[in-house]
Motif scaffolding. Structure first.
Motif, PDB file in Angstrom:
ATOM      1  N   PHE A   1     -41.922  38.882   5.655  1.00  0.00           N
ATOM      2  CA  PHE A   1     -42.345  39.465   4.380  1.00  0.00           C
ATOM      3  C   PHE A   1     -43.176  38.470   3.564  1.00  0.00           C
ATOM      4  O   PHE A   1     -44.108  38.870   2.856  1.00  0.00           O
ATOM      5  CB  PHE A   1     -41.135  39.938   3.581  1.00  0.00           C
ATOM      6  N   LYS A   2     -42.864  37.200   3.672  1.00  0.00           N
ATOM      7  CA  LYS A   2     -43.662  36.192   2.966  1.00  0.00           C
ATOM      8  C   LYS A   2     -45.071  36.116   3.544  1.00  0.00           C
ATOM      9  O   LYS A   2     -46.041  35.871   2.811  1.00  0.00           O
ATOM     10  CB  LYS A   2     -42.964  34.832   3.040  1.00  0.00           C
ATOM     11  N   LEU A   3     -45.205  36.308   4.853  1.00  0.00           N
ATOM     12  CA  LEU A   3     -46.534  36.362   5.465  1.00  0.00           C
ATOM     13  C   LEU A   3     -47.309  37.553   4.936  1.00  0.00           C
ATOM     14  O   LEU A   3     -48.499  37.443   4.612  1.00  0.00           O
ATOM     15  CB  LEU A   3     -46.409  36.431   6.987  1.00  0.00           C
ATOM     16  N   TRP A   4     -46.645  38.704   4.853  1.00  0.00           N
ATOM     17  CA  TRP A   4     -47.318  39.916   4.398  1.00  0.00           C
ATOM     18  C   TRP A   4     -47.858  39.794   2.973  1.00  0.00           C
ATOM     19  O   TRP A   4     -48.870  40.404   2.642  1.00  0.00           O
ATOM     20  CB  TRP A   4     -46.354  41.109   4.454  1.00  0.00           C
ATOM     21  N   ARG A   5     -47.175  39.024   2.134  1.00  0.00           N
ATOM     22  CA  ARG A   5     -47.579  38.966   0.734  1.00  0.00           C
ATOM     23  C   ARG A   5     -48.639  37.893   0.457  1.00  0.00           C
ATOM     24  O   ARG A   5     -49.111  37.766  -0.668  1.00  0.00           O
ATOM     25  CB  ARG A   5     -46.365  38.730  -0.163  1.00  0.00           C
ATOM     26  N   LYS A   6     -49.015  37.129   1.484  1.00  0.00           N
ATOM     27  CA  LYS A   6     -50.062  36.123   1.291  1.00  0.00           C
ATOM     28  C   LYS A   6     -51.411  36.820   1.119  1.00  0.00           C
ATOM     29  O   LYS A   6     -51.780  37.667   1.931  1.00  0.00           O
ATOM     30  CB  LYS A   6     -50.109  35.160   2.477  1.00  0.00           C
ATOM     31  N   PRO A   7     -52.160  36.472   0.074  1.00  0.00           N
ATOM     32  CA  PRO A   7     -53.424  37.169  -0.202  1.00  0.00           C
ATOM     33  C   PRO A   7     -54.570  36.784   0.736  1.00  0.00           C
ATOM     34  O   PRO A   7     -55.560  37.509   0.830  1.00  0.00           O
ATOM     35  CB  PRO A   7     -53.741  36.757  -1.643  1.00  0.00           C
ATOM     36  N   ASP A   8     -54.457  35.673   1.438  1.00  0.00           N
ATOM     37  CA  ASP A   8     -55.543  35.182   2.283  1.00  0.00           C
ATOM     38  C   ASP A   8     -55.751  36.100   3.491  1.00  0.00           C
ATOM     39  O   ASP A   8     -54.857  36.258   4.325  1.00  0.00           O
ATOM     40  CB  ASP A   8     -55.242  33.756   2.750  1.00  0.00           C
ATOM     41  N   LYS A   9     -56.927  36.708   3.598  1.00  0.00           N
ATOM     42  CA  LYS A   9     -57.234  37.591   4.724  1.00  0.00           C
ATOM     43  C   LYS A   9     -57.347  36.829   6.041  1.00  0.00           C
ATOM     44  O   LYS A   9     -57.097  37.372   7.115  1.00  0.00           O
ATOM     45  CB  LYS A   9     -58.553  38.336   4.476  1.00  0.00           C
ATOM     46  N   ASN A  10     -57.728  35.569   5.956  1.00  0.00           N
ATOM     47  CA  ASN A  10     -58.050  34.804   7.158  1.00  0.00           C
ATOM     48  C   ASN A  10     -56.828  34.378   7.965  1.00  0.00           C
ATOM     49  O   ASN A  10     -56.986  33.882   9.081  1.00  0.00           O
ATOM     50  CB  ASN A  10     -58.865  33.568   6.779  1.00  0.00           C
ATOM     51  N   ILE A  11     -55.630  34.537   7.388  1.00  0.00           N
ATOM     52  CA  ILE A  11     -54.443  34.124   8.142  1.00  0.00           C
ATOM     53  C   ILE A  11     -54.174  35.062   9.320  1.00  0.00           C
ATOM     54  O   ILE A  11     -53.398  34.740  10.208  1.00  0.00           O
ATOM     55  CB  ILE A  11     -53.203  34.038   7.234  1.00  0.00           C
ATOM     56  N   PHE A  12     -54.822  36.224   9.310  1.00  0.00           N
ATOM     57  CA  PHE A  12     -54.649  37.170  10.415  1.00  0.00           C
ATOM     58  C   PHE A  12     -55.950  37.944  10.592  1.00  0.00           C
ATOM     59  O   PHE A  12     -56.167  38.977   9.965  1.00  0.00           O
ATOM     60  CB  PHE A  12     -53.480  38.117  10.132  1.00  0.00           C
ATOM     61  N   ASP A  13     -56.818  37.422  11.432  1.00  0.00           N
ATOM     62  CA  ASP A  13     -58.106  38.061  11.698  1.00  0.00           C
ATOM     63  C   ASP A  13     -57.919  39.087  12.807  1.00  0.00           C
ATOM     64  O   ASP A  13     -58.169  38.812  13.990  1.00  0.00           O
ATOM     65  CB  ASP A  13     -59.144  37.008  12.091  1.00  0.00           C
ATOM     66  N   ILE A  14     -57.477  40.277  12.430  1.00  0.00           N
ATOM     67  CA  ILE A  14     -57.140  41.283  13.436  1.00  0.00           C
ATOM     68  C   ILE A  14     -58.377  41.823  14.138  1.00  0.00           C
ATOM     69  O   ILE A  14     -58.308  42.256  15.295  1.00  0.00           O
ATOM     70  CB  ILE A  14     -56.330  42.439  12.813  1.00  0.00           C
ATOM     71  N   GLU A  15     -59.530  41.791  13.486  1.00  0.00           N
ATOM     72  CA  GLU A  15     -60.743  42.251  14.157  1.00  0.00           C
ATOM     73  C   GLU A  15     -61.060  41.372  15.362  1.00  0.00           C
ATOM     74  O   GLU A  15     -61.409  41.866  16.438  1.00  0.00           O
ATOM     75  CB  GLU A  15     -61.916  42.243  13.174  1.00  0.00           C
ATOM     76  N   GLN A  16     -60.934  40.070  15.181  1.00  0.00           N
ATOM     77  CA  GLN A  16     -61.163  39.154  16.294  1.00  0.00           C
ATOM     78  C   GLN A  16     -60.085  39.311  17.355  1.00  0.00           C
ATOM     79  O   GLN A  16     -60.367  39.326  18.562  1.00  0.00           O
ATOM     80  CB  GLN A  16     -61.207  37.713  15.795  1.00  0.00           C
ATOM     81  N   CYS A  17     -58.832  39.436  16.900  1.00  0.00           N
ATOM     82  CA  CYS A  17     -57.715  39.615  17.842  1.00  0.00           C
ATOM     83  C   CYS A  17     -57.904  40.872  18.677  1.00  0.00           C
ATOM     84  O   CYS A  17     -57.692  40.867  19.901  1.00  0.00           O
ATOM     85  CB  CYS A  17     -56.392  39.702  17.072  1.00  0.00           C
ATOM     86  N   TRP A  18     -58.313  41.957  18.012  1.00  0.00           N
ATOM     87  CA  TRP A  18     -58.501  43.229  18.714  1.00  0.00           C
ATOM     88  C   TRP A  18     -59.613  43.113  19.757  1.00  0.00           C
ATOM     89  O   TRP A  18     -59.457  43.562  20.892  1.00  0.00           O
ATOM     90  CB  TRP A  18     -58.821  44.330  17.706  1.00  0.00           C
ATOM     91  N   ASP A  19     -60.730  42.516  19.349  1.00  0.00           N
ATOM     92  CA  ASP A  19     -61.860  42.386  20.262  1.00  0.00           C
ATOM     93  C   ASP A  19     -61.508  41.525  21.475  1.00  0.00           C
ATOM     94  O   ASP A  19     -61.885  41.851  22.614  1.00  0.00           O
ATOM     95  CB  ASP A  19     -63.057  41.781  19.525  1.00  0.00           C
ATOM     96  N   LEU A  20     -60.752  40.453  21.255  1.00  0.00           N
ATOM     97  CA  LEU A  20     -60.342  39.587  22.364  1.00  0.00           C
ATOM     98  C   LEU A  20     -59.436  40.339  23.335  1.00  0.00           C
ATOM     99  O   LEU A  20     -59.551  40.172  24.554  1.00  0.00           O
ATOM    100  CB  LEU A  20     -59.645  38.335  21.837  1.00  0.00           C
ATOM    101  N   ARG A  21     -58.528  41.150  22.781  1.00  0.00           N
ATOM    102  CA  ARG A  21     -57.652  41.940  23.654  1.00  0.00           C
ATOM    103  C   ARG A  21     -58.454  42.922  24.487  1.00  0.00           C
ATOM    104  O   ARG A  21     -58.196  43.105  25.690  1.00  0.00           O
ATOM    105  CB  ARG A  21     -56.621  42.699  22.803  1.00  0.00           C
TER     106      ARG A  21
END
Length: 475
Positions: free
Chosen positions: A166-186
């Protein structure tokens, strides 16, 4: 099979069902000594359900039955699933006084199945995460706001890790989870040399696999968009450009004998979240065709189904709507005595966490069990002996059905009903393979003392149903 499905199951690979609808087929009325059926509590164990679909639909139908109490016990492989269930169920239970039905539906769909969400959805996740950090660390806070949840069975380490999620979810920084890059790599890893012709590969999976298994209603455009971007639902105009942090999880990799943790998206990239709420509907209007093509798709059906479930859960009344399939819009029709203001919610004002109001569910309890604890639950000399002969209804997902063994039946009540998810919609399997899978789990169920409750057709059915009969020893 894991390559496309990933290591984390974020959504189930079967439609939502009311598990107690099938429970009625078993002889339960003679199993309790109480004469007042209003006091009966049905204990339901969901092993690997992955999301809230079965819980939500069962709770909604419970409103109309008004004769049972149900206690759900949730057992998953990942703590992130518990966090998402808490978030999505709290959203479902938030009263219309603080959030409108339309906004609730849109938020639910985005959080459930989108890699990218709108800024206002990300803000909602951030606000609720603050609340859950408090609830996970202070059970009095949890009991005050959402008393239907119980985290007391979790280990201390698991509670700490849940707090960290939950603490990860509330972090405002978008860059901590670049899902677009993760998705493309998958996608690149999965397709390999076919990546440059990915559109054709996606169309093949949809046309030759999902469509052939009863999911043609998903629609080519919806499926192509989701396979390419991870965005399943665009129910509102606006930018979908903020990573959905609820789909982030960690995975341990081995490299040269050393273990390294890495955060990323490790879920499904081939089947889609449309299966849960988007391929079945009571309204046949959604399945009409024009020029041999469906005039609707899974996105519209998901919106309709979620709207219906969320409305009926809160009001206890049947939801009716006039649907315009050509414009893909739905006009809510509220009963003659219904208050429009109640459905309109708080308007455009953002509600703070402290002012949120949740629906009271005195007839429902949801308990989270320790991760992967099923083998321990069945041991009579373990700390979990209280679960012996306890569960009246047991559900196994196709990814966790291997836990169905004769030893595990120690926790089944006599005459318990058992639901097993088949592999019908697992596109990684050929037709012969998913039929063989259904036959295999049938053998496992019978070896564990279960007898067929409803005949299952491996090519058509998403579930197989059984009744557990405990063998009495004879001297």
């Amino acid at each position: 099979m894991d390559k496309g499905l990933g290591a984390v199951t974020w959504w189930g690979f079967s439609p939502a069902i009311d598990v107690l609808e099938y429970f009625k087929l078993c002889d339960f009325k003679n199993k309790r000594s109480t004469a007042d059926h209003h006091d009966i509590t049905v204990n339901v164990l969901l092993v690997g359900g992955a999301d809230i679909r079965h819980i939500l639909k069962t709770m909604t139908k419970l409103k109309f039955k008004q004769f049972q109490k149900v206690h759900f016990y949730i057992l998953e492989h990942n703590l992130e699933n518990y966090a998402r269930i808490l978030l999505l169920m709290s959203l479902a239970l938030e009263k219309f006084a603080t959030i409108s039905l339309q906004e609730k539906t849109e938020l639910m769909a985005e959080i459930f199945g989108n890699s990218l969400v709108r800024a206002q959805t990300a803000s909602y996740i951030h606000e609720l995460s603050n609340d859950f950090v408090k609830m996970v660390t202070d059970f009095d806070e949890l009991n005050e706001k959402l008393p239907l949840f119980s985290l007391e069975a979790l280990k201390y380490k698991e509670r700490d890790m849940l707090e960290g999620i939950f603490k990860l979810w509330r972090k405002p920084d978008k860059n901590i989870f670049d899902i677009e890059q993760c998705w493309d790599l998958r996608i690149r890893q999965y397709l390999g040399t076919r990546y440059d012709t990915s559109k054709g590969a996606f169309d093949w999976d949809y046309s030759m696999k999902l469509s052939d298994r009863g999911a043609e209603i998903i629609g080519t455009q919806c499926y192509q968009r989701w396979r390419k971007t991870g965005v399943a639902f665009e129910l509102r105009d606006g930018a979908y450009d903020v990573p959905n942090k609820t789909l982030a999880s960690g995975l341990i990799f081995k490299n040269d004998g050393e273990r390294h943790g890495r955060r990323g998206y490790w879920g499904d990239i081939v089947v889609s979240p449309y299966i849960a709420f988007g391929i079945e509907c009571d309204d046949e209007e959604f399945f009409k065709r024009a020029n041999k093509q469906f005039v609707s798709n899974s996105e519209a059906i998901t919106k309709h189904n979620l709207t219906t479930l969320l409305y009926e859960l809160q009001t206890g009344k049947a939801y009716k709507a006039i649907t315009n399939l050509e414009s893909n819009t739905t006009m809510e029709t509220i009963g003659e005595e219904e208050d429009n203001d109640e459905l309109d919610g708080a308007g455009g004002d953002r509600v703070t966490c402290s002012s949120r109001s949740y629906l009271s569910c005195d007839n429902v309890k949801i308990t989270f069990l320790p991760l992967n604890s099923l083998p321990e639950l069945s041991k009579k000399r373990s700390n979990y002996r209280k679960y012996q002969n306890m569960f009246d209804q047991v559900y196994f997902s196709n990814s966790m059905v291997h836990h169905l063994t004769p030893e595990v039946t120690n926790i089944f009540a006599n005459n318990a009903s058992i639901i097993l998810e088949t592999a019908k919609f697992i596109t990684e399997l050929t037709k012969e393979q998913y039929i063989a899978f259904t036959n295999k789990i049938d053998s496992m169920a019978k070896a564990a003392g279960c007898e067929t409750l409803i005949d299952c057709c491996p090519e058509k059915d998403a579930f197989s149903f059984y009744k557990f009969q405990r063998q009495t020893s004879t001297t």
